[in-house]
Write a protein that holds these residues in place. Structure first.
Motif, PDB file in Angstrom:
ATOM      1  N   GLU A 140      27.302  87.923  -6.761  1.00  0.00           N
ATOM      2  CA  GLU A 140      27.418  89.280  -7.289  1.00  0.00           C
ATOM      3  C   GLU A 140      26.399  89.591  -8.374  1.00  0.00           C
ATOM      4  OE1 GLU A 140      31.501  90.944  -8.165  1.00  0.00           O
ATOM      5  OE2 GLU A 140      31.967  88.878  -7.654  1.00  0.00           O
ATOM      6  N   LYS A 142      23.610  87.630 -11.547  1.00  0.00           N
ATOM      7  CA  LYS A 142      22.896  86.391 -11.849  1.00  0.00           C
ATOM      8  C   LYS A 142      23.663  85.419 -12.743  1.00  0.00           C
ATOM      9  CE  LYS A 142      18.824  88.295 -12.809  1.00  0.00           C
ATOM     10  NZ  LYS A 142      17.430  88.382 -13.234  1.00  0.00           N
ATOM     11  N   SER A 143      24.380  85.925 -13.754  1.00  0.00           N
ATOM     12  CA  SER A 143      25.070  84.990 -14.647  1.00  0.00           C
ATOM     13  C   SER A 143      26.217  84.293 -13.933  1.00  0.00           C
ATOM     14  CB  SER A 143      25.558  85.692 -15.915  1.00  0.00           C
ATOM     15  OG  SER A 143      26.698  86.465 -15.649  1.00  0.00           O
ATOM     16  N   ALA A 145      26.044  83.169 -10.948  1.00  0.00           N
ATOM     17  CA  ALA A 145      25.500  82.122 -10.070  1.00  0.00           C
ATOM     18  C   ALA A 145      25.655  80.741 -10.694  1.00  0.00           C
ATOM     19  CB  ALA A 145      24.035  82.404  -9.764  1.00  0.00           C
ATOM     20  N   LYS A 146      25.813  80.718 -12.006  1.00  0.00           N
ATOM     21  CA  LYS A 146      25.881  79.420 -12.686  1.00  0.00           C
ATOM     22  C   LYS A 146      27.284  79.071 -13.143  1.00  0.00           C
ATOM     23  CE  LYS A 146      21.129  79.504 -13.702  1.00  0.00           C
ATOM     24  NZ  LYS A 146      20.013  78.976 -14.423  1.00  0.00           N
ATOM     25  N   PRO A 161      28.542  79.548 -21.752  1.00  0.00           N
ATOM     26  CA  PRO A 161      27.703  79.271 -20.574  1.00  0.00           C
ATOM     27  C   PRO A 161      26.797  78.063 -20.756  1.00  0.00           C
ATOM     28  CG  PRO A 161      26.973  81.283 -21.672  1.00  0.00           C
ATOM     29  CD  PRO A 161      28.242  80.859 -22.347  1.00  0.00           C
ATOM     30  N   SER A 279      22.347  96.491  -3.968  1.00  0.00           N
ATOM     31  CA  SER A 279      23.451  95.548  -4.037  1.00  0.00           C
ATOM     32  C   SER A 279      24.709  96.253  -4.521  1.00  0.00           C
ATOM     33  CB  SER A 279      23.102  94.389  -4.958  1.00  0.00           C
ATOM     34  OG  SER A 279      22.985  94.828  -6.279  1.00  0.00           O
ATOM     35  N   GLU A 282      25.671  97.934  -7.954  1.00  0.00           N
ATOM     36  CA  GLU A 282      24.966  99.136  -8.390  1.00  0.00           C
ATOM     37  C   GLU A 282      25.935 100.291  -8.574  1.00  0.00           C
ATOM     38  OE1 GLU A 282      20.781 101.256  -7.337  1.00  0.00           O
ATOM     39  OE2 GLU A 282      22.306 101.137  -5.798  1.00  0.00           O
ATOM     40  N   GLU A 291      20.844  95.084 -20.795  1.00  0.00           N
ATOM     41  CA  GLU A 291      20.328  93.946 -20.050  1.00  0.00           C
ATOM     42  C   GLU A 291      21.179  92.715 -20.356  1.00  0.00           C
ATOM     43  OE1 GLU A 291      16.323  91.332 -19.782  1.00  0.00           O
ATOM     44  OE2 GLU A 291      16.236  93.197 -20.906  1.00  0.00           O
ATOM     45  N   GLY A 292      21.430  91.916 -19.351  1.00  0.00           N
ATOM     46  CA  GLY A 292      22.293  90.752 -19.546  1.00  0.00           C
ATOM     47  C   GLY A 292      23.718  91.168 -19.835  1.00  0.00           C
ATOM     48  N   GLU A 295      26.617  88.922 -18.535  1.00  0.00           N
ATOM     49  CA  GLU A 295      26.721  87.650 -19.249  1.00  0.00           C
ATOM     50  C   GLU A 295      27.447  87.858 -20.582  1.00  0.00           C
ATOM     51  OE1 GLU A 295      22.976  85.590 -19.657  1.00  0.00           O
ATOM     52  OE2 GLU A 295      23.817  84.221 -21.140  1.00  0.00           O
ATOM     53  N   LYS A 296      27.085  88.935 -21.293  1.00  0.00           N
ATOM     54  CA  LYS A 296      27.728  89.213 -22.573  1.00  0.00           C
ATOM     55  C   LYS A 296      29.209  89.482 -22.386  1.00  0.00           C
ATOM     56  CE  LYS A 296      23.941  90.765 -25.478  1.00  0.00           C
ATOM     57  NZ  LYS A 296      22.896  91.475 -24.705  1.00  0.00           N
TER      58      LYS A 296
ATOM     59  N   PHE B  53      18.203  92.655  -3.062  1.00  0.00           N
ATOM     60  CA  PHE B  53      18.329  94.089  -2.869  1.00  0.00           C
ATOM     61  C   PHE B  53      17.416  94.849  -3.820  1.00  0.00           C
ATOM     62  CE2 PHE B  53      22.395  92.481  -1.258  1.00  0.00           C
ATOM     63  CZ  PHE B  53      22.369  93.059   0.000  1.00  0.00           C
ATOM     64  N   ASP B  55      17.829  97.148  -6.102  1.00  0.00           N
ATOM     65  CA  ASP B  55      18.094  97.267  -7.539  1.00  0.00           C
ATOM     66  C   ASP B  55      17.823  95.957  -8.271  1.00  0.00           C
ATOM     67  OD1 ASP B  55      20.266  96.373  -6.063  1.00  0.00           O
ATOM     68  OD2 ASP B  55      21.720  96.936  -7.595  1.00  0.00           O
ATOM     69  N   LEU B  83      20.507  82.898 -16.607  1.00  0.00           N
ATOM     70  CA  LEU B  83      21.038  83.209 -17.918  1.00  0.00           C
ATOM     71  C   LEU B  83      19.944  83.723 -18.842  1.00  0.00           C
ATOM     72  CD1 LEU B  83      23.384  80.131 -18.341  1.00  0.00           C
ATOM     73  CD2 LEU B  83      23.942  82.390 -17.488  1.00  0.00           C
ATOM     74  N   GLN B  84      20.353  84.633 -19.731  1.00  0.00           N
ATOM     75  CA  GLN B  84      19.382  85.278 -20.604  1.00  0.00           C
ATOM     76  C   GLN B  84      18.545  84.285 -21.395  1.00  0.00           C
ATOM     77  OE1 GLN B  84      21.076  88.146 -23.240  1.00  0.00           O
ATOM     78  NE2 GLN B  84      19.915  89.792 -22.329  1.00  0.00           N
ATOM     79  N   VAL B  95      22.746  74.223 -13.156  1.00  0.00           N
ATOM     80  CA  VAL B  95      22.761  74.377 -11.711  1.00  0.00           C
ATOM     81  C   VAL B  95      23.121  75.827 -11.407  1.00  0.00           C
ATOM     82  CG1 VAL B  95      23.693  73.480  -9.547  1.00  0.00           C
ATOM     83  CG2 VAL B  95      23.899  72.136 -11.643  1.00  0.00           C
ATOM     84  N   TYR B  97      23.816  78.502  -8.087  1.00  0.00           N
ATOM     85  CA  TYR B  97      24.025  78.503  -6.648  1.00  0.00           C
ATOM     86  C   TYR B  97      23.544  79.826  -6.074  1.00  0.00           C
ATOM     87  CZ  TYR B  97      26.599  74.302  -7.638  1.00  0.00           C
ATOM     88  OH  TYR B  97      26.933  73.039  -8.067  1.00  0.00           O
TER      89      TYR B  97
END
Lengths: 303, 481
Positions: A140, A142-143, A145-146, A161, A279, A282, A291-292, A295-296, B53, B55, B83-84, B95, B97
């Motif tokens: 969904e 990027k943050s 993914a980890k 994180p 995606s 959106e 931005e980020g 994650e925040k 995608f 965006d 991560l930022q 790691v 994924y």
């Protein structure tokens, strides 16, 4: 000798998720499953039903109701919980209700902080849950993914994180001290396409908001939103028009973008998804705050 | 998504769905550092398979201007660096994924950092992977990190390694460079247990031999990376035949039903099979099997005749046998060793060093026992593969150890069975996962010492002979010593 059956990717994902749900039931004393009524939650409910058949899942559902969900979501929620025999806990932030928080007045950030993040913490503290099952997927954002499948949270529900527990094979560390908790994500390895395909194959009920229909919508902050009830400010309501739209994600209606679509069936939705070039997040206004952003939010305790 | 696929979706979505219903799943690990172009390679796979995608691409474009390292081109690496803090530092710490899909397979990429201080993260990513993609910068050839990555891949039991020789564009796609690196790697691999090795000349930045075959490598007649991934047969490694069923959860919804839930770790089982419950040793027969996958909202009791790994099932037994979480159900005619004394390889994952003789919790499949490391046989230098004698294990150390548990467990070696031969080590105070372990050998009886056979010291001549056989007679499947 038994002939070897081919295990498809969906069978494998399903088995992994069932394994995760059973691990939660076996290792935690007070688990709960977050139920957000969307398609991912629908899949989770279905998996929980499978994991413990012929019995019932040994945990209740928790819905954090911001009071700004589509009215159809609430009807769907109550009907599904009843049909599958789940106990359903609904919580709304009393402080927010008293302040009459509105996304139209206070904006998406304040609304989300108070009616979602704060409300969630209240509900989790009140329930004293040691495991909280959520439907987030790693594809969904990027943050995500980890993030681990069993993701540790401290007493203040915070995620660190940079200091996550290593997670190897399918052996999950479920150890925590009193007051701490673990967020568990059984759908971590599913993608949006997997979810849709599985819903299609398993005939899992989902709210009709996902399907295209003529609905009253209006443009608000660059996105088409549904005029779901009369709390939509008058000046916006006056501009409402009927359009054939559907929703790719379901949340608070003032914060959920509608897309114009002709997709009235699941295969048509999947077709549209595959051919579309944006995606699914959106459609959610909250991710764009900064931005980020996700994650925040996650560090602070958001799902 | 390529145009052909786009057309097929547009034309007949139901046909498309039927094809995609029958995909299988493959997990692979990417090893290499940012300098080798690893994030670029993954970004390229996601970008060319249109998993990225618009965006997300826009976000990457705006970030390219801020943090990018590729000048005018979009920095594909920024699509995957999550991560930022990592984006700011330009390194991949944890790691991550990633997912993409073709009409043959769904892929899960474990994207791991390459630096030595993140060895534990790579071990984590390798633990669930079937295949490893090791990146080599063609200008630099085999480096210490290549040796390290290859060792970890071999240690974690990955049998298929794809060596992606990258940045060939900077060397005019010189065949000799490729050939030299291939030979060097084959030489290196003789010291390890990597059964299948594949080599691809590549430019991740320009896309050569990543998705499609490159016109710039006419001398190379092999597949592109994606073609190779799509066609690899990994089933032999995935499915050991011995039936192993770690009991995960006892399901007792009413008095007439008592089912044992779990995921079949390996092999297959059918109704009527004679089974033994370990470690108690009591035997019974399989009365019924429910596969979670067969259950539906309308039918919550669907029985089947047989089931196989990796299905998540519920088994009921003919007799009322005492079975609980942590037990292992196996075929009576195929029982693993039971012992509390194990020879293991351990990867230490915590800042606090491992202490000999201290109590740790050992979680293997669904069972938890208390265990102590009694002795460190040797530590492996993962760069030189030399053995070193040490007194304690620090973060990222990999060592052969003797482990003693407070009660016996049924155990296979990791080589035979990844699912029942692996465990994690949990600190009882901090609750952290402080180590990962792989069972090498199991003592025959509780009192026995672990067999010493593997401890045998070989002469240089014997080692060379072994390496020679493994290099030139791979079909003998000769063990590495």
């Amino acid at each position: 000798m038994i002939s070897h059956e081919k295990i498809t990717h969906l069978k494998q994902l399903e088995a992994e998720s069932v394994h995760i749900l059973r691990e939660v039931a076996a290792e935690f004393s007070n688990p709960v499953m977050m139920y957000s009524i969307g398609k991912d939650s629908s899949v989770m409910l279905h998996l929980a039903m499978k994991a413990f058949a012929p019995g019932k899942a040994p945990f209740p559902l928790l819905h954090v109701d911001t009071k700004w969900k589509f009215h159809e979501m609430i009807e769907f929620r109550d009907q599904r919980a009843k049909k599958l025999g789940f106990d359903l806990i609904v919580h709304s932030n009393p402080r927010g209700l008293e302040m009459d928080i509105s996304p139209f007045v206070h904006g998406s950030k304040v609304h989300t902080d108070i009616m979602k993040t704060e409300a969630l913490k209240q509900a989790l503290d009140a329930g004293g849950y040691d495991a909280v099952i959520g439907g987030a997927r790693r594809d969904e954002e990027k943050s995500r993914a980890k993030e681990r499948i069993f993701s540790f949270r401290d007493r203040n529900h915070r995620w660190d994180p940079k200091n996550q527990r290593p997670e190897l094979w399918n052996i999950y560390n479920t150890r925590i001290n009193r007051g701490e908790s673990v967020r568990v994500f059984p759908l971590s390895n599913w993608t949006e396409l997997d979810i849709w395909q599985y819903i299609y194959l398993e005939k899992i009920p989902i709210p009709s908001l996902y399907f295209a229909k003529e609905r009253p919508v209006v443009e608000y902050e660059g996105t088409l939103i549904s005029v779901d009830d009369d709390r939509v400010p008058e000046e916006l309501r006056k501009k409402a028009v009927m359009k054939k739209v559907r929703f790719r994600t379901l949340g608070c209606y003032p914060l959920t973008g509608a897309i114009e679509s002709e997709a009235e069936t699941l295969p048509q939705i999947i077709r549209e998804m595959l051919l579309s070039r944006s995606s699914e997040r959106e459609g959610r206004l909250i991710d764009k705050d900064q931005e980020g952003a996700m994650e925040k939010k996650k560090v602070e305790g958001y799902f | 998504m390529r145009d052909r696929e786009r057309e097929s979706i547009d034309g007949d979505i139901e046909q498309y769905l039927r094809v995609h219903e029958h995909k299988d799943m493959l997990r692979f690990l990417t090893c290499g550092s940012v300098d080798d172009g690893k994030s670029t390679l993954i970004g390229r796979l996601l970008y060319d398979s249109k998993t990225i995608f618009e965006d997300q691409l826009e976000a990457a474009e705006s970030e390219s201007r801020k943090y990018g390292t590729t000048g005018e081109k979009i920095d594909l690496a920024l699509l995957v660096d999550g991560l930022q803090s990592e984006r700011e530092q330009g390194i991949t710490i944890d790691v991550a994924y990633r997912f993409f899909s073709t009409d043959k397979r769904k892929y899960i990429i474990a994207d791991t950092p390459g630096h030595e201080q993140y060895t534990r993260n790579m071990v984590t990513g390798a633990s669930t992977a079937d295949v490893a993609v090791i990146l080599i910068d063609a200008r630099k050839g085999i480096l210490t990190q290549t040796r390290r990555h290859s060792y970890i891949v071999s240690l974690l039991g990955i049998k298929h390694v794809i060596v992606a020789i990258n940045k060939m564009d900077l060397l005019d796609f010189d065949e000799e460079v490729f050939e030299k690196i291939r030979q060097d790697y084959e030489e290196l691999a003789t010291q390890l247990e990597i059964l299948h090795r594949y080599f691809i000349p590549m430019s991740a930045l320009d896309g050569d031999n990543v998705v499609g075959r490159s016109g710039r490598t006419p001398w190379y007649d092999g597949p592109s990376l994606l073609e190779l991934l799509d066609s690899m047969d990994i089933s032999a490694e995935q499915t050991p035949k011995n039936f192993r069923f770690p009991v995960q959860y006892v399901n007792r919804p009413h008095l007439n039903f008592r089912g044992f839930c779990g995921t079949i770790a390996s092999g297959s089982v059918k109704v009527g099979d004679e089974i033994t419950v370990l470690p108690s040793g009591r035997s019974t027969r399989v009365k019924s099997i429910i596969d979670a996958g067969d259950i539906s909202e309308e039918r919550r009791e669907v029985y089947r005749d047989n089931a196989q790994a990796p299905m998540a099932v519920t088994i009921t037994t003919e007799d009322e046998v005492d079975i609980s979480r942590g037990d292992m159900i196996v075929h009576t005619h195929n029982v693993p060793r039971i012992s509390n004394r194990l020879k293991v390889m351990i990867v230490w994952m915590d800042e606090t060093p491992m202490q000999i003789g201290r109590d740790y919790d050992i979680k293997r499949a669904t069972s938890v026992a208390t265990g102590q490391i009694e002795h460190i046989n040797y530590k492996v230098n993962i760069n030189s593969y030399e053995r070193e004698i040490v007194e304690r294990l620090e973060l990222n150390d990999i060592a052969s150890c003797r482990l003693v548990l407070n009660r016996p467990i049924a155990a296979d070696s990791y080589r035979q069975n990844r699912a029942t031969g692996s465990f994690i080590i949990i600190d009882r105070i901090s609750n952290n996962t402080v180590g990962a372990g792989m069972i090498v050998d199991v003592a025959r009886r509780e009192q026995d010492k672990v067999p010493a056979a593997e401890e045998r010291e070989y002469s240089d001549a014997e080692r060379e002979l072994n390496a020679y056989i493994r290099k030139f007679y791979p079909e003998w499947h000769c063990k590495a010593i």
